[in-house]
Scaffold this motif. Structure first.
Motif, PDB file in Angstrom:
ATOM      1  N   LEU A  15       1.064  -0.501 -17.481  1.00  0.00           N
ATOM      2  CA  LEU A  15       0.562  -1.021 -16.208  1.00  0.00           C
ATOM      3  C   LEU A  15       1.323  -2.272 -15.787  1.00  0.00           C
ATOM      4  O   LEU A  15       1.698  -2.432 -14.620  1.00  0.00           O
ATOM      5  CB  LEU A  15      -0.923  -1.366 -16.316  1.00  0.00           C
ATOM      6  N   LEU A  16       1.520  -3.188 -16.741  1.00  0.00           N
ATOM      7  CA  LEU A  16       2.208  -4.444 -16.450  1.00  0.00           C
ATOM      8  C   LEU A  16       3.621  -4.211 -15.949  1.00  0.00           C
ATOM      9  O   LEU A  16       4.148  -4.997 -15.157  1.00  0.00           O
ATOM     10  CB  LEU A  16       2.241  -5.320 -17.701  1.00  0.00           C
ATOM     11  N   GLN A  17       4.241  -3.130 -16.393  1.00  0.00           N
ATOM     12  CA  GLN A  17       5.605  -2.828 -15.993  1.00  0.00           C
ATOM     13  C   GLN A  17       5.685  -2.187 -14.610  1.00  0.00           C
ATOM     14  O   GLN A  17       6.777  -2.134 -14.028  1.00  0.00           O
ATOM     15  CB  GLN A  17       6.258  -1.909 -17.029  1.00  0.00           C
ATOM     16  N   ASN A  18       4.537  -1.724 -14.094  1.00  0.00           N
ATOM     17  CA  ASN A  18       4.566  -0.995 -12.826  1.00  0.00           C
ATOM     18  C   ASN A  18       3.664  -1.584 -11.743  1.00  0.00           C
ATOM     19  O   ASN A  18       4.091  -1.681 -10.584  1.00  0.00           O
ATOM     20  CB  ASN A  18       4.173   0.464 -13.070  1.00  0.00           C
ATOM     21  N   ARG A  19       2.446  -1.943 -12.087  1.00  0.00           N
ATOM     22  CA  ARG A  19       1.523  -2.488 -11.103  1.00  0.00           C
ATOM     23  C   ARG A  19       1.842  -3.941 -10.795  1.00  0.00           C
ATOM     24  O   ARG A  19       2.485  -4.645 -11.584  1.00  0.00           O
ATOM     25  CB  ARG A  19       0.087  -2.380 -11.619  1.00  0.00           C
ATOM     26  N   VAL A  20       1.367  -4.416  -9.651  1.00  0.00           N
ATOM     27  CA  VAL A  20       1.546  -5.815  -9.262  1.00  0.00           C
ATOM     28  C   VAL A  20       0.361  -6.620  -9.784  1.00  0.00           C
ATOM     29  O   VAL A  20      -0.783  -6.399  -9.390  1.00  0.00           O
ATOM     30  CB  VAL A  20       1.647  -5.953  -7.736  1.00  0.00           C
ATOM     31  N   PHE A  21       0.632  -7.531 -10.708  1.00  0.00           N
ATOM     32  CA  PHE A  21      -0.393  -8.398 -11.277  1.00  0.00           C
ATOM     33  C   PHE A  21      -0.206  -9.812 -10.736  1.00  0.00           C
ATOM     34  O   PHE A  21       0.916 -10.348 -10.756  1.00  0.00           O
ATOM     35  CB  PHE A  21      -0.278  -8.456 -12.807  1.00  0.00           C
ATOM     36  N   ASN A  22      -1.281 -10.428 -10.261  1.00  0.00           N
ATOM     37  CA  ASN A  22      -1.274 -11.846  -9.935  1.00  0.00           C
ATOM     38  C   ASN A  22      -1.889 -12.578 -11.113  1.00  0.00           C
ATOM     39  O   ASN A  22      -3.095 -12.498 -11.340  1.00  0.00           O
ATOM     40  CB  ASN A  22      -2.078 -12.123  -8.655  1.00  0.00           C
ATOM     41  N   TYR A  23      -1.057 -13.261 -11.875  1.00  0.00           N
ATOM     42  CA  TYR A  23      -1.541 -13.900 -13.089  1.00  0.00           C
ATOM     43  C   TYR A  23      -2.354 -15.143 -12.736  1.00  0.00           C
ATOM     44  O   TYR A  23      -1.876 -16.037 -12.037  1.00  0.00           O
ATOM     45  CB  TYR A  23      -0.361 -14.247 -13.995  1.00  0.00           C
ATOM     46  N   ASP A  24      -3.593 -15.164 -13.243  1.00  0.00           N
ATOM     47  CA  ASP A  24      -4.526 -16.223 -12.886  1.00  0.00           C
ATOM     48  C   ASP A  24      -4.381 -17.467 -13.750  1.00  0.00           C
ATOM     49  O   ASP A  24      -5.003 -18.487 -13.461  1.00  0.00           O
ATOM     50  CB  ASP A  24      -5.977 -15.707 -13.006  1.00  0.00           C
ATOM     51  N   TYR A  79       4.911   1.197  -7.522  1.00  0.00           N
ATOM     52  CA  TYR A  79       3.948   0.299  -8.169  1.00  0.00           C
ATOM     53  C   TYR A  79       2.632   1.007  -8.521  1.00  0.00           C
ATOM     54  O   TYR A  79       1.615   0.359  -8.714  1.00  0.00           O
ATOM     55  CB  TYR A  79       3.692  -0.934  -7.304  1.00  0.00           C
ATOM     56  N   ASN A  80       2.646   2.350  -8.595  1.00  0.00           N
ATOM     57  CA  ASN A  80       1.490   3.052  -9.157  1.00  0.00           C
ATOM     58  C   ASN A  80       1.409   2.783 -10.659  1.00  0.00           C
ATOM     59  O   ASN A  80       2.332   2.224 -11.257  1.00  0.00           O
ATOM     60  CB  ASN A  80       1.609   4.555  -8.900  1.00  0.00           C
ATOM     61  N   ASP A  81       0.326   3.224 -11.282  1.00  0.00           N
ATOM     62  CA  ASP A  81       0.061   2.903 -12.693  1.00  0.00           C
ATOM     63  C   ASP A  81       1.264   3.136 -13.596  1.00  0.00           C
ATOM     64  O   ASP A  81       1.614   2.294 -14.420  1.00  0.00           O
ATOM     65  CB  ASP A  81      -1.108   3.745 -13.223  1.00  0.00           C
ATOM     66  N   TYR A  82       1.889   4.305 -13.462  1.00  0.00           N
ATOM     67  CA  TYR A  82       2.989   4.673 -14.337  1.00  0.00           C
ATOM     68  C   TYR A  82       4.297   4.825 -13.566  1.00  0.00           C
ATOM     69  O   TYR A  82       5.204   5.543 -13.985  1.00  0.00           O
ATOM     70  CB  TYR A  82       2.675   5.975 -15.085  1.00  0.00           C
ATOM     71  N   GLY A  83       4.399   4.158 -12.426  1.00  0.00           N
ATOM     72  CA  GLY A  83       5.605   4.220 -11.618  1.00  0.00           C
ATOM     73  C   GLY A  83       5.655   5.467 -10.750  1.00  0.00           C
ATOM     74  O   GLY A  83       4.633   6.089 -10.459  1.00  0.00           O
TER      75      GLY A  83
END
Length: 224
Positions: free
Chosen positions: A81-90, A24-28
């Protein structure tokens, strides 16, 4: 051609391992480096530990590099980023926007040995989330990414790239020397972001709602 690069860590890494790093780093998965010894020293330290700026020589012969911020718009960087990092969608808007970007701005990173682009420190990650939530425009996101000089990263992705890197040495990085510099860099970016006149609402800008409503895709001249 040989390139000198550095990796900041809490320990010496004489043999970088292919397939290592967090998914889950920026680019996997990959080995994340910088061309700046000072930046590596900042990345190496934490509030409770010193670190090392590991230096390497990378033989660039035959390696294919994906230059995210040279050859693509900031939306492709955000999509990676969306494909690798963990985003909590607000918000539902942010979730819909993320899906749209993945469908229309994805680049095949598996074709490359190296990826070069922005490092998503806390401040940059905040800017990206603000864009997805519709708080700032495409133009403002692009502008914000240059604030605070958070640095670029070069990430080794392929087995071939790992075979062509050679450890040179490691220099001790003390948190007493580098932690304040690290924190100040992020603080500078956030302060400039909040206080810039360019960050106010601008009717003529492209917001994520504009992208969704008008179905703007990669290559659209309005994104240049």
């Amino acid at each position: 051609m040989t390139k000198t690069i550095y990796h900041g860590s809490d320990h010496i890494i004489s043999v970088p391992q292919y397939g290592g790093g967090k998914a889950y780093n920026d680019y996997g998965h990959g080995f994340y480096c910088t061309e700046s010894a000072n930046m590596a020293s900042e990345w190496a330290v934490g509030e409770d530990h010193d670190g090392y700026a590991n230096q390497y020589e990378l033989d660039m012969t035959g390696l294919k590099t994906l230059y995210l911020n040279r050859d693509y718009t900031i939306l492709t960087w955000l999509t990676v980023l969306l494909q690798n990092r963990v985003f909590n969608y607000d918000s539902p808007l942010a979730q819909e926007a993320a899906g749209y970007l993945k469908r229309n701005f994805t680049v095949d990173t598996e074709k490359y040995d190296l990826i070069y682009g922005y490092r998503a420190d806390d401040s940059y990650f905040t800017f990206a989330k603000d864009f997805l939530n519709g708080s700032i425009s495409y133009e403002q996101l692009s502008y914000a990414m240059d604030l605070g000089e958070m640095g670029m990263q070069l990430v080794l992705k392929s087995r071939r790239a790992f075979e062509q890197i050679r450890f040179v040495n490691a220099v001790r990085a003390l948190r007493s020397n580098w932690l304040d510099k690290k924190m100040l860099r992020d603080l500078k970016a956030r302060s400039a972001y909040l206080n810039s006149d360019r960050m106010h609402f601008r009717r003529e800008d492209i917001y994520v709602t504009t992208i969704l409503r008008e179905e703007i895709k990669d290559g659209d001249p309005r994104l240049q």
